[in-house]
Design a protein around this motif. Structure first.
Motif, PDB file in Angstrom:
ATOM      1  N   ALA A 188       1.066  -1.116   0.172  1.00 16.55           N
ATOM      2  CA  ALA A 188       0.062   0.067   0.479  1.00 16.55           C
ATOM      3  C   ALA A 188       0.696   1.047  -0.246  1.00 16.55           C
ATOM      4  CB  ALA A 188      -0.848   0.046   1.241  1.00 16.55           C
ATOM      5  N   ALA A 189       1.870   1.291   1.176  1.00 15.44           N
ATOM      6  CA  ALA A 189       3.231   2.449   1.024  1.00 15.44           C
ATOM      7  C   ALA A 189       3.879   2.592  -0.682  1.00 15.44           C
ATOM      8  CB  ALA A 189       3.993   1.794   2.145  1.00 15.44           C
ATOM      9  N   ILE A 190       3.954   1.888  -1.199  1.00 14.57           N
ATOM     10  CA  ILE A 190       4.742   1.446  -2.621  1.00 14.57           C
ATOM     11  C   ILE A 190       3.351   2.723  -3.319  1.00 14.57           C
ATOM     12  CG2 ILE A 190       5.388  -0.092  -4.574  1.00 14.57           C
ATOM     13  CD1 ILE A 190       6.584  -1.490  -2.265  1.00 14.57           C
ATOM     14  N   VAL A 191       2.412   1.900  -3.832  1.00 14.28           N
ATOM     15  CA  VAL A 191       1.511   1.972  -4.538  1.00 14.28           C
ATOM     16  C   VAL A 191       1.600   3.750  -4.641  1.00 14.28           C
ATOM     17  CG1 VAL A 191      -0.995   2.216  -5.448  1.00 14.28           C
ATOM     18  CG2 VAL A 191       0.475  -0.015  -5.636  1.00 14.28           C
ATOM     19  N   ASP A 192       1.106   3.673  -3.170  1.00 10.25           N
ATOM     20  CA  ASP A 192       0.524   5.620  -3.139  1.00 10.25           C
ATOM     21  C   ASP A 192       2.073   6.369  -3.015  1.00 10.25           C
ATOM     22  OD1 ASP A 192      -0.863   6.767  -1.526  1.00 10.25           O
ATOM     23  OD2 ASP A 192      -0.925   6.625   0.292  1.00 10.25           O
ATOM     24  N   ILE A 193       3.079   6.011  -2.479  1.00  7.02           N
ATOM     25  CA  ILE A 193       4.068   6.707  -2.777  1.00  7.02           C
ATOM     26  C   ILE A 193       4.027   7.013  -4.041  1.00  7.02           C
ATOM     27  CG2 ILE A 193       6.620   6.789  -3.066  1.00  7.02           C
ATOM     28  CD1 ILE A 193       6.199   5.489  -0.052  1.00  7.02           C
ATOM     29  N   ALA A 194       4.456   5.960  -5.365  1.00  6.54           N
ATOM     30  CA  ALA A 194       4.326   6.416  -6.730  1.00  6.54           C
ATOM     31  C   ALA A 194       3.290   7.304  -7.257  1.00  6.54           C
ATOM     32  CB  ALA A 194       4.614   4.470  -7.395  1.00  6.54           C
ATOM     33  N   GLN A 195       2.153   6.987  -6.542  1.00 11.41           N
ATOM     34  CA  GLN A 195       1.178   7.506  -7.460  1.00 11.41           C
ATOM     35  C   GLN A 195       0.904   9.003  -6.724  1.00 11.41           C
ATOM     36  OE1 GLN A 195      -2.422   5.371  -6.148  1.00 11.41           O
ATOM     37  NE2 GLN A 195      -2.680   3.746  -8.071  1.00 11.41           N
ATOM     38  N   THR A 196       1.660   9.181  -5.645  1.00 12.65           N
ATOM     39  CA  THR A 196       1.123  11.045  -4.827  1.00 12.65           C
ATOM     40  C   THR A 196       2.635  11.257  -5.918  1.00 12.65           C
ATOM     41  OG1 THR A 196       0.522  10.056  -3.344  1.00 12.65           O
ATOM     42  CG2 THR A 196       2.166  12.117  -3.205  1.00 12.65           C
ATOM     43  N   ALA A 197       3.846  10.761  -6.142  1.00 16.38           N
ATOM     44  CA  ALA A 197       5.237  11.566  -6.774  1.00 16.38           C
ATOM     45  C   ALA A 197       4.902  11.179  -8.824  1.00 16.38           C
ATOM     46  CB  ALA A 197       6.538  10.242  -7.247  1.00 16.38           C
ATOM     47  N   SER A 198       3.680  10.626  -9.004  1.00 17.11           N
ATOM     48  CA  SER A 198       3.700  10.651 -10.312  1.00 17.11           C
ATOM     49  C   SER A 198       2.849  12.164 -10.746  1.00 17.11           C
ATOM     50  CB  SER A 198       2.726   9.357 -10.692  1.00 17.11           C
ATOM     51  OG  SER A 198       3.749   9.043 -11.041  1.00 17.11           O
ATOM     52  N   GLN A 199       2.030  13.147  -9.896  1.00 23.68           N
ATOM     53  CA  GLN A 199       1.294  14.298 -10.130  1.00 23.68           C
ATOM     54  C   GLN A 199       2.069  15.065 -10.032  1.00 23.68           C
ATOM     55  OE1 GLN A 199      -0.906  14.156  -6.203  1.00 23.68           O
ATOM     56  NE2 GLN A 199      -1.528  12.220  -6.651  1.00 23.68           N
ATOM     57  N   PHE A 200       3.677  15.243  -9.692  1.00 20.55           N
ATOM     58  CA  PHE A 200       4.798  16.492 -10.263  1.00 20.55           C
ATOM     59  C   PHE A 200       5.795  15.902 -10.995  1.00 20.55           C
ATOM     60  CE2 PHE A 200       3.355  15.714  -5.944  1.00 20.55           C
ATOM     61  CZ  PHE A 200       1.967  17.303  -4.981  1.00 20.55           C
ATOM     62  N   ASN A 201       5.687  16.757 -11.719  1.00 18.02           N
ATOM     63  CA  ASN A 201       7.228  17.432 -13.014  1.00 18.02           C
ATOM     64  C   ASN A 201       8.301  17.115 -12.518  1.00 18.02           C
ATOM     65  OD1 ASN A 201       5.092  17.271 -14.712  1.00 18.02           O
ATOM     66  ND2 ASN A 201       5.024  19.918 -14.572  1.00 18.02           N
ATOM     67  N   SER A 202       8.675  17.268 -11.067  1.00 16.41           N
ATOM     68  CA  SER A 202       9.846  17.397 -10.374  1.00 16.41           C
ATOM     69  C   SER A 202      10.717  16.018 -10.352  1.00 16.41           C
ATOM     70  CB  SER A 202       9.948  17.731  -9.502  1.00 16.41           C
ATOM     71  OG  SER A 202      10.041  19.002  -9.123  1.00 16.41           O
ATOM     72  N   SER A 203      11.175  16.089 -10.087  1.00 13.96           N
ATOM     73  CA  SER A 203      12.224  14.781 -10.325  1.00 13.96           C
ATOM     74  C   SER A 203      12.204  14.452  -8.203  1.00 13.96           C
ATOM     75  CB  SER A 203      13.981  14.857 -10.945  1.00 13.96           C
ATOM     76  OG  SER A 203      14.660  13.940  -9.795  1.00 13.96           O
ATOM     77  N   ILE A 204      12.091  13.011  -7.829  1.00 14.02           N
ATOM     78  CA  ILE A 204      11.235  12.774  -7.129  1.00 14.02           C
ATOM     79  C   ILE A 204      12.612  11.999  -6.518  1.00 14.02           C
ATOM     80  CG2 ILE A 204      10.107  12.064  -4.711  1.00 14.02           C
ATOM     81  CD1 ILE A 204       8.096  13.423  -6.793  1.00 14.02           C
ATOM     82  N   VAL A 205      13.923  11.495  -5.786  1.00 13.58           N
ATOM     83  CA  VAL A 205      14.378  10.536  -5.720  1.00 13.58           C
ATOM     84  C   VAL A 205      14.120  10.011  -4.246  1.00 13.58           C
ATOM     85  CG1 VAL A 205      17.162   9.358  -6.353  1.00 13.58           C
ATOM     86  CG2 VAL A 205      16.051  11.253  -7.581  1.00 13.58           C
ATOM     87  N   LEU A 206      14.488   8.677  -4.161  1.00 10.07           N
ATOM     88  CA  LEU A 206      14.668   8.455  -2.451  1.00 10.07           C
ATOM     89  C   LEU A 206      15.955   7.083  -2.713  1.00 10.07           C
ATOM     90  CD1 LEU A 206      13.269   7.332  -0.358  1.00 10.07           C
ATOM     91  CD2 LEU A 206      12.674   5.443  -1.376  1.00 10.07           C
ATOM     92  N   GLN A 207      16.804   8.180  -1.236  1.00 11.67           N
ATOM     93  CA  GLN A 207      18.286   7.310  -0.967  1.00 11.67           C
ATOM     94  C   GLN A 207      18.052   6.146   0.167  1.00 11.67           C
ATOM     95  OE1 GLN A 207      21.567  10.341  -0.620  1.00 11.67           O
ATOM     96  NE2 GLN A 207      22.930   8.347  -0.027  1.00 11.67           N
ATOM     97  N   ALA A 208      18.247   5.068   0.002  1.00 13.78           N
ATOM     98  CA  ALA A 208      18.287   4.095   0.767  1.00 13.78           C
ATOM     99  C   ALA A 208      19.581   3.492   0.666  1.00 13.78           C
ATOM    100  CB  ALA A 208      17.266   3.209   0.937  1.00 13.78           C
TER     101      ALA A 208
END
Length: 80
Positions: free
Chosen positions: A5-25
């Motif tokens: 649920a978190a993965i889908v929620d994060i990806a869907q939210t990020a897709s609403q923006f033009n910005s580059s959104i990168v997660l560093q782990a």
């Protein structure tokens, strides 16, 4: 705990923006718009850094912070 649920929620939210959104782990950098990348990352690390660049970066940072907090994920938004 399932991260699906978190993965889908994060990806869907990020897709609403033009910005580059990168997660560093650890030493991995994942485009959060990539569901496959998130599947391999969210299960393997405990603390994350979020890097956001682009025209709507401020809005994207706010929205992503809300999603990460909603799913109780430990993260820091990196000021660039």
């Amino acid at each position: 705990m399932s991260n699906n649920a978190a993965i889908v929620d994060i990806a869907q939210t990020a897709s609403q923006f033009n910005s580059s959104i990168v997660l560093q782990a650890d030493n991995k950098y994942i485009d959060v718009k990539s569901i496959l990348g998130l599947f391999t990352t969210l299960v393997s690390s405990q603390s994350y850094e979020l890097h956001v660049h682009g025209t709507d970066a401020e809005e994207a940072k706010k929205a992503m912070s809300e999603v990460f907090a909603k799913h109780n994920l430990n993260f820091t938004v990196v000021a660039e």
